[in-house]
Design a protein around this motif. Structure first.
Motif, PDB file in Angstrom:
ATOM      1  N   TYR A 116      58.616 -53.950 -47.971  1.00  0.00           N
ATOM      2  CA  TYR A 116      57.745 -53.651 -47.662  1.00  0.00           C
ATOM      3  C   TYR A 116      58.891 -53.435 -45.942  1.00  0.00           C
ATOM      4  N   ALA A 117      60.294 -53.735 -45.442  1.00  0.00           N
ATOM      5  CA  ALA A 117      60.696 -53.253 -43.948  1.00  0.00           C
ATOM      6  C   ALA A 117      60.966 -51.716 -44.618  1.00  0.00           C
ATOM      7  N   LYS A 118      61.358 -51.195 -45.899  1.00  0.00           N
ATOM      8  CA  LYS A 118      61.810 -50.462 -46.290  1.00  0.00           C
ATOM      9  C   LYS A 118      60.710 -49.059 -45.659  1.00  0.00           C
ATOM     10  N   PHE A 119      59.033 -49.570 -46.040  1.00  0.00           N
ATOM     11  CA  PHE A 119      57.999 -48.894 -46.039  1.00  0.00           C
ATOM     12  C   PHE A 119      58.140 -48.637 -44.811  1.00  0.00           C
ATOM     13  N   ASN A 120      57.926 -50.169 -43.759  1.00  0.00           N
ATOM     14  CA  ASN A 120      58.392 -49.773 -42.486  1.00  0.00           C
ATOM     15  C   ASN A 120      58.855 -48.677 -40.893  1.00  0.00           C
ATOM     16  N   GLY A 125      59.777 -43.337 -39.237  1.00  0.00           N
ATOM     17  CA  GLY A 125      60.476 -42.063 -39.457  1.00  0.00           C
ATOM     18  C   GLY A 125      59.866 -40.317 -39.305  1.00  0.00           C
ATOM     19  N   GLN A 126      58.461 -41.030 -40.142  1.00  0.00           N
ATOM     20  CA  GLN A 126      57.610 -40.388 -39.626  1.00  0.00           C
ATOM     21  C   GLN A 126      56.941 -40.212 -38.285  1.00  0.00           C
ATOM     22  N   ARG A 127      56.585 -41.209 -37.876  1.00  0.00           N
ATOM     23  CA  ARG A 127      55.713 -40.987 -36.287  1.00  0.00           C
ATOM     24  C   ARG A 127      56.785 -40.255 -35.970  1.00  0.00           C
ATOM     25  N   ASP A 128      58.375 -40.656 -36.036  1.00  0.00           N
ATOM     26  CA  ASP A 128      58.826 -39.583 -34.396  1.00  0.00           C
ATOM     27  C   ASP A 128      59.346 -37.934 -34.514  1.00  0.00           C
TER      28      ASP A 128
END
Length: 142
Positions: A116-120, A125-128
């Motif tokens: 879950y931490a890696k998913f977030n 990263g995508q949002r950035d």
């Protein structure tokens, strides 16, 4: 005058022959992998496979994740349609946040805390990247 006419015809023939030998433009017959020609089920399957690879999901986790992703995609489509066809903008952000919070809770039940931490982190990263593209495009005239 005859020389000029002959020269004109010779140039025209040369140019025509050059265009005749040019390769024909290629037509893409296969839709792109991320294209809109895919069904929602196909997109969800691709997304599940990607997340399985990136997060190291088990077969059981993949089986539990796929219906969640499909439900989320359908909910987002409904919200988009409400916004565009109904002209409803009031409350859309709250609906979106509520749907995202519910989806996140469901993901926590499927993923391990590390996954879950890696998913977030991937999501951030995508949002950035999106923000960077928007900032780069904002300075350019339309």
């Amino acid at each position: 005058m005859k020389k000029f006419l002959f020269l004109f015809v010779a140039c025209g023939a040369t140019v025509s022959a050059g265009f005749a030998q040019a390769p024909a433009p290629t037509v893409q017959t296969v839709p792109p992998a991320g294209g809109m020609q895919q069904s929602p089920e196909q997109m969800v399957t691709r997304r599940t496979q990607y997340l399985a690879k990136e997060l190291g999901l088990s077969a059981d986790q993949q089986a539990r994740l796929q219906p969640l992703l499909l439900t989320q995609r359908q909910q987002m489509q409904v919200l988009r349609e409400q916004r565009t066809t109904g002209g409803r903008r009031q409350g859309t952000a709250q609906d979106l946040k509520a749907a995202q919070a519910k989806f996140d809770e469901q993901l926590k039940a499927v993923f391990t805390p590390e996954q879950y931490a890696k998913f977030n982190a991937m999501k951030d990263g995508q949002r950035d990247k999106v923000r960077e593209r928007r900032a780069a495009g904002a300075g350019q005239p339309e």
